[in-house]
Design an enzyme around this catalytic site. Sequence first.
Site, PDB file in Angstrom:
ATOM      1  N   HIS A 268       0.877  -1.185   0.000  1.00  0.00           N
ATOM      2  CA  HIS A 268       0.000   0.000   0.000  1.00  0.00           C
ATOM      3  C   HIS A 268       0.915   1.236   0.000  1.00  0.00           C
ATOM      4  O   HIS A 268       1.697   1.418  -0.927  1.00  0.00           O
ATOM      5  CB  HIS A 268      -0.923  -0.122   1.220  1.00  0.00           C
ATOM      6  CG  HIS A 268      -2.058   0.839   1.278  1.00  0.00           C
ATOM      7  ND1 HIS A 268      -2.473   1.607   0.229  1.00  0.00           N
ATOM      8  CD2 HIS A 268      -2.894   1.172   2.319  1.00  0.00           C
ATOM      9  CE1 HIS A 268      -3.507   2.362   0.594  1.00  0.00           C
ATOM     10  NE2 HIS A 268      -3.775   2.114   1.867  1.00  0.00           N
ATOM     11  N   HIS A 307      -2.595  -2.277  -9.535  1.00  0.00           N
ATOM     12  CA  HIS A 307      -3.567  -1.683  -8.626  1.00  0.00           C
ATOM     13  C   HIS A 307      -4.817  -2.543  -8.635  1.00  0.00           C
ATOM     14  O   HIS A 307      -5.180  -3.081  -9.684  1.00  0.00           O
ATOM     15  CB  HIS A 307      -3.904  -0.253  -9.078  1.00  0.00           C
ATOM     16  CG  HIS A 307      -4.519   0.559  -8.006  1.00  0.00           C
ATOM     17  ND1 HIS A 307      -5.856   0.521  -7.736  1.00  0.00           N
ATOM     18  CD2 HIS A 307      -3.958   1.393  -7.097  1.00  0.00           C
ATOM     19  CE1 HIS A 307      -6.108   1.327  -6.715  1.00  0.00           C
ATOM     20  NE2 HIS A 307      -4.976   1.858  -6.307  1.00  0.00           N
ATOM     21  N   ASP A 363       2.491   5.523  -6.720  1.00  0.00           N
ATOM     22  CA  ASP A 363       3.760   5.430  -6.001  1.00  0.00           C
ATOM     23  C   ASP A 363       4.974   5.321  -6.909  1.00  0.00           C
ATOM     24  O   ASP A 363       6.099   5.427  -6.443  1.00  0.00           O
ATOM     25  CB  ASP A 363       3.739   4.207  -5.067  1.00  0.00           C
ATOM     26  CG  ASP A 363       2.850   4.457  -3.875  1.00  0.00           C
ATOM     27  OD1 ASP A 363       2.827   5.609  -3.418  1.00  0.00           O
ATOM     28  OD2 ASP A 363       2.194   3.517  -3.416  1.00  0.00           O
TER      29      ASP A 363
HETATM   30  N1  ACO Z   1       4.619  -6.928 -10.096  1.00  0.00           N
HETATM   31  C1  ACO Z   1       4.525  -8.150 -10.668  1.00  0.00           C
HETATM   32  N2  ACO Z   1       3.377  -8.837 -10.770  1.00  0.00           N
HETATM   33  C2  ACO Z   1       2.283  -8.275 -10.247  1.00  0.00           C
HETATM   34  C3  ACO Z   1       2.290  -7.014  -9.638  1.00  0.00           C
HETATM   35  C4  ACO Z   1       3.523  -6.324  -9.583  1.00  0.00           C
HETATM   36  N3  ACO Z   1       3.615  -5.108  -9.019  1.00  0.00           N
HETATM   37  N4  ACO Z   1       1.054  -6.706  -9.197  1.00  0.00           N
HETATM   38  C5  ACO Z   1       0.285  -7.747  -9.535  1.00  0.00           C
HETATM   39  N5  ACO Z   1       1.011  -8.694 -10.175  1.00  0.00           N
HETATM   40  C6  ACO Z   1       0.521  -9.958 -10.762  1.00  0.00           C
HETATM   41  C7  ACO Z   1       0.274 -11.001  -9.689  1.00  0.00           C
HETATM   42  O1  ACO Z   1       1.398 -11.792  -9.478  1.00  0.00           O
HETATM   43  C8  ACO Z   1      -0.877 -11.754 -10.302  1.00  0.00           C
HETATM   44  O2  ACO Z   1      -0.363 -12.581 -11.317  1.00  0.00           O
HETATM   45  P1  ACO Z   1      -0.985 -14.062 -11.546  1.00  0.00           P
HETATM   46  O3  ACO Z   1      -2.368 -13.817 -12.036  1.00  0.00           O
HETATM   47  O4  ACO Z   1      -0.092 -14.693 -12.525  1.00  0.00           O
HETATM   48  O5  ACO Z   1      -0.962 -14.732 -10.193  1.00  0.00           O
HETATM   49  C9  ACO Z   1      -1.702 -10.676 -11.002  1.00  0.00           C
HETATM   50  O6  ACO Z   1      -0.754  -9.655 -11.339  1.00  0.00           O
HETATM   51  C10 ACO Z   1      -2.815 -10.103 -10.170  1.00  0.00           C
HETATM   52  O7  ACO Z   1      -2.251  -9.668  -8.935  1.00  0.00           O
HETATM   53  P2  ACO Z   1      -3.034  -9.632  -7.573  1.00  0.00           P
HETATM   54  O8  ACO Z   1      -2.049  -9.750  -6.456  1.00  0.00           O
HETATM   55  O9  ACO Z   1      -4.158 -10.613  -7.593  1.00  0.00           O
HETATM   56  O10 ACO Z   1      -3.645  -8.177  -7.620  1.00  0.00           O
HETATM   57  P3  ACO Z   1      -4.257  -7.391  -6.386  1.00  0.00           P
HETATM   58  O11 ACO Z   1      -5.347  -6.545  -6.927  1.00  0.00           O
HETATM   59  O12 ACO Z   1      -4.617  -8.307  -5.266  1.00  0.00           O
HETATM   60  O13 ACO Z   1      -3.023  -6.505  -5.887  1.00  0.00           O
HETATM   61  C11 ACO Z   1      -1.533  -4.719  -5.611  1.00  0.00           C
HETATM   62  C12 ACO Z   1      -2.913  -5.131  -6.113  1.00  0.00           C
HETATM   63  C13 ACO Z   1      -1.376  -5.144  -4.139  1.00  0.00           C
HETATM   64  C14 ACO Z   1      -1.424  -3.190  -5.672  1.00  0.00           C
HETATM   65  C15 ACO Z   1      -0.442  -5.384  -6.500  1.00  0.00           C
HETATM   66  O14 ACO Z   1      -0.576  -4.942  -7.837  1.00  0.00           O
HETATM   67  C16 ACO Z   1       0.975  -5.126  -5.986  1.00  0.00           C
HETATM   68  O15 ACO Z   1       1.443  -5.856  -5.108  1.00  0.00           O
HETATM   69  N6  ACO Z   1       1.667  -4.055  -6.518  1.00  0.00           N
HETATM   70  C17 ACO Z   1       2.992  -3.720  -6.030  1.00  0.00           C
HETATM   71  C18 ACO Z   1       2.875  -2.891  -4.746  1.00  0.00           C
HETATM   72  C19 ACO Z   1       2.382  -1.503  -5.021  1.00  0.00           C
HETATM   73  O16 ACO Z   1       2.860  -0.796  -5.905  1.00  0.00           O
HETATM   74  N7  ACO Z   1       1.414  -1.064  -4.173  1.00  0.00           N
HETATM   75  C20 ACO Z   1       0.858   0.289  -4.260  1.00  0.00           C
HETATM   76  C21 ACO Z   1      -0.521   0.228  -4.777  1.00  0.00           C
HETATM   77  S1  ACO Z   1      -1.179   1.829  -4.921  1.00  0.00           S
HETATM   78  C22 ACO Z   1      -1.472   2.274  -3.341  1.00  0.00           C
HETATM   79  O17 ACO Z   1      -1.801   1.528  -2.479  1.00  0.00           O
HETATM   80  C23 ACO Z   1      -1.319   3.624  -3.018  1.00  0.00           C
END
Ligand code: ACO
Length: 429
Positions: A268, A307, A363
Site C-alpha cells: 500500500h 492496482h 507510487d
Molecule cells: N509486479 C509483478 N506482478 C504483479 C504485480 C507487480 N507489481 N502486481 C500484480 N502482479 C501480478 C500477480 O502476481 C498476479 O499474477 P498471476 O495472475 O499470474 O498470479 C496478477 O498480477 C494479479 O495480482 P493480484 O495480487 O491478484 O492483484 P491485487 O489486486 O490483489 O493486488 C496490488 C494489487 C497489491 C497493488 C499489487 O498490484 C501489488 O502488489 N503491486 C505492487 C505494490 C504496489 O505498488 N502497491 C501500491 C498500490 S497503490 C497504493 O496503495 C497507493
Amino acid sequence: MPKDTLSVIDNRTGKQYELPIESGTIRAVDLRQIKLGDGDQGLETYDPGFLNTAACRSAISFIDGDKGILRYRGYPIEQLAERSTFLETAYLLLNGELPSAAELDSWVFNITHHTIVHESIKKFIDGFHHDAHPMGMFVSTVAALSTFYPEAKHIQDETSRRNQIFRLIAKTPTLAAFAHRHSVGLPYAYPDNDLSYTGNFLNMMFKTTEVKYTPNKTLERALDVLLILHADHEQNCSTSAMRGVGSSHADPYSAMAAAAAALYGPLHGGANEEVLRTLREIGSKDRIPAYIDRVKRGEFRLFGFGHRIYKNYDPRATIIKRIAEEVFEVTGKNPLIDIAVELERIALQDDYFVSRKLYPNVDFYSGIIYEAMKFPIDMFPVLFAIGRTPGWLAQWQEMLLDKDQKIARPRQIYTGPDKRDYVAIENRG
Ligand code: ACO
C-alpha cells in the site's frame, strides 16, 4: 416479473429465490434465506480481500479503474491538481462542496492554529531509537494524541468531531517533521503560522539556522499537489482500517493510527519507499531487462506497478510525471527518473504486464520527486499519510453518520477440527 431482481435456484433443494438488486448490488444478508434446513444459518459469500464486496455507500471519491478516472466529490482529480489547494480539497472531501471564500478563510485559520503539539509529544519522540522508522513514530504519536484529547471519544458530538478533524489535519505535518528531526538529530522546528500548510511543513522539516524559513514556491506548490493526489481513494486498505476501527466507536486518533499502520505496508503506502530502493538497485538502464525477468519469474513484485482498481494508467501517475519536470527545474534532475521511464516503457511492452493490466500507480513516480526535494526515503509513507488524512477523516465521518453502518465484523468459513475432548498432558503423543 419485476426487473431489478436476481432469480436464484438452489440446486441443493430446488427452491427458487428472488433477490432485489439495488445500485448494482445484492444484499449479502438476503442470501441468508437460502438454507438447507432449520439448523442451517443460510448462504454466505466468501470474498477474501473484498474483491467484489461493497462495504458501504460513499459519496466521497469515485474511481473508474478501466478508464483511469478519479474524482473527489465529482470534481476530476486533474482539475483539483491544477486549480485547488490541499486544504481546499480537504474541505471539499469533508464537507461535500467547495468552500466560499469566507468558509475557506475560516477553515485555513482553524487548521493553521492547531498545528502545535503538546510538549510531552516531544518526549515520546525523544524516546525512540535514533534509527526508528519515521512511520513507526508517526503511527505511535497519532495514537498518543488521543490521550491529550479525551473528549475525542464523544464521536457522536459534532463539535467534538470537528475539533478532532482540525487537530488531526493540522498536527500530522508537525508529528511527521518532528519524527524526521529526531532521526537526523536536529532540534525540532516549531510551526510558522505565516506560511501555508505545505510551506510550514517544509519549514518544520528543513529549517536549520535561518531566522525565518522561506519555502521555494515551486516545491511548495508541487508538494501541495502531491498531497491533493493522495487525499482520498475510496475503500482502500488503510481507509477500510479507519472505517473498521472507527466502527467500534474508537476515538479518531486511535482509528487513524490504525489506518496509518495499514498504509505502512509495502503493498500500500509503503510502496513508494520500495520503488526508490528498486530503482537504486537496478542502477542503470541496461540492467532493467534482467530485473524484469526476475519479476516475471515471480522472485518479487515490481513495486509501483499494479492496482486493485486501476486496470489502466493511474491518473495520479500522469499528473506526478508532469510535476516531476517542474521540480527538477529547481532541484536538478533526479537521475533515477531515466531508469523509471525506461522501466515503465519496457514493462508496458511486455505481455506479462500488458495481459495483467499492470500500469504504474501513484507510487511509481512520487518517490523520485520526494527524493529530489531532499526527503529521506523512509519519510515517503509518512508524506502519503499526511495527504490521506482528510480522506480518512471524511470516510470516518461518513461512516458514523450512515444509519446502515454497524460494527465491522466479517463472517468466516470455519476449517478447524470438530468438537473433541481435552487430553491430559501425560496422555498426549
Ligand atoms: N509486479 C509483478 N506482478 C504483479 C504485480 C507487480 N507489481 N502486481 C500484480 N502482479 C501480478 C500477480 O502476481 C498476479 O499474477 P498471476 O495472475 O499470474 O498470479 C496478477 O498480477 C494479479 O495480482 P493480484 O495480487 O491478484 O492483484 P491485487 O489486486 O490483489 O493486488 C496490488 C494489487 C497489491 C497493488 C499489487 O498490484 C501489488 O502488489 N503491486 C505492487 C505494490 C504496489 O505498488 N502497491 C501500491 C498500490 S497503490 C497504493 O496503495 C497507493
